[in-house]
Design an enzyme around this catalytic site. Sequence first.
Site, PDB file in Angstrom:
ATOM      1  N   CYS A  80     -24.354  55.912  29.112  1.00  0.00           N
ATOM      2  CA  CYS A  80     -22.980  55.507  29.848  1.00  0.00           C
ATOM      3  C   CYS A  80     -23.257  55.470  31.074  1.00  0.00           C
ATOM      4  O   CYS A  80     -23.899  55.124  32.118  1.00  0.00           O
ATOM      5  CB  CYS A  80     -21.752  55.607  29.022  1.00  0.00           C
ATOM      6  N   HIS A 186     -21.852  53.853  23.684  1.00  0.00           N
ATOM      7  CA  HIS A 186     -21.893  55.293  23.408  1.00  0.00           C
ATOM      8  C   HIS A 186     -23.073  55.384  22.204  1.00  0.00           C
ATOM      9  O   HIS A 186     -22.080  55.368  20.786  1.00  0.00           O
ATOM     10  CB  HIS A 186     -20.961  56.034  23.580  1.00  0.00           C
ATOM     11  N   GLU A 188     -22.921  58.681  20.498  1.00  0.00           N
ATOM     12  CA  GLU A 188     -22.653  59.171  19.894  1.00  0.00           C
ATOM     13  C   GLU A 188     -21.273  59.606  19.219  1.00  0.00           C
ATOM     14  O   GLU A 188     -20.041  59.453  18.243  1.00  0.00           O
ATOM     15  CB  GLU A 188     -22.287  59.784  21.033  1.00  0.00           C
TER      16      GLU A 188
END
Lengths: 207, 251
Positions: A80, A186, A188
């Site tokens: 990001c 993202h 994650e």
Amino acid sequence: MIVVVDYGMGNLGSIAKALEYVGGEVLVTNDPARVAQADKLVLPGMGAFQDGMKHLEERGLVPLLTDLVLNQKKPFLGICLGMQLLAKRGFEWGEYPGLGWIDAEVVRFEVDKIKGLSVPHVGWNDLTLTRSTPLFAGLENGADVYFVHSYHLACREPKLVTATFEYGDTFTAALMQENIFATQFHPEKSQRDGLTMLKNFLSWQPQ
Amino acid sequence: MLKQRIIPMLLLYKGRMVKTVQFAEYRDVGNPVTTARVFQAQRADELLFLDISASIEDRGILFDIVKEVSGECFMPLGVGGGLRTLEDIRAILEKGADKVIINTAAVEHPGFIEDAARRFGSSTIVVSIDTKKRNDGTYEVYTRRATNATGLDPVAWAVEAARRGAGEIIITRADLDGTMQGLDIGLITKVVQSVNVPVVASGGVGSLDDFRNAFQAGVSGVGAGSIFHFTDQSIVKTRKYLCNAGINVRP
């Protein structure tokens, strides 16, 4: 050991936990001495471009990271804002220089151009995998990943782009340059496919 | 193409998950961490936690829950409830929230939206708007768990919140909360057409058609609680129904 660079920009906990979940040994730190010992580096982050650069500079991390990544070729993952900072320039709240490792600029989504679409670009969007990379092993073309951003990285070297997404136009979702891998989305936060990419990063040995 | 989001909303009260009707009549519906695991397994697109207990001690419980959930659910987490300062936001982000939801503090100090957006990025700041319908058919924004009438018009307030830097708007008909009578599509449509940021609709979802109607009205997400707690509709069934109805959700 994977160092998640803590430069005061956003939630570093979730990327650290996700890397641990897939088997990584992780250290979250802003101590230059510890950062220097990393086998691999992750630069996460959310927030404004200018603040991100300022916080890296204040911690004396810019020359160190540049040396580790560009000279020592340590495997690097930017996520990001951590991807956007790799650009030469960013245009969020004015014009500011970035790390400049990638020939790119960070610009706001043009609202008029993508009429009818809201900004920020928030939610799950599918990836078009444009270049094969070990980081995408196990992913299918069209995999959904989670994005949340108002600015995007416009890459001047199309051959670096490894995945794109559509949002009224085609934009860079991920890129790779030697030992540098970076995603606008993202991993994650992208459930199974995101964790797969992080696992791939753990075993990644850039040529 | 960007997908429209199915978002379970988990209401927390002193560490337990509760359901309300019109923001009152709390019913205990379980353990939030266990429930989050179920939603993660069903590939919910996002989870929103709203803490309605107000005390400082309860903030610690919320922190623990967010920390635990974010350690095992690798999906977007939004957290709100009594966040009033930049420090409140920083602390909850540090525990693992990805976005914060502000409501009363934004109405009482609209400059807080700008400060928060500038510091944490617009896309981190979600402004939640609770509204009730008046007898004459107009709407009014309420704060403090829908107990305090503000005189504000929800559409005008949504526009202002977005202008000040909110990255997302949640619009909730508080007087439909927990009733499962259906979303207020008219109001939702007005909000969607008036702002350029993503809009999430909630308050009253009772059937799978309610999801479809809201998505067709152009919302980015639909937030729901009761339908997942009190009916046999799961995220999986909801997604399947919406896919078959031609709605652009994750397959």
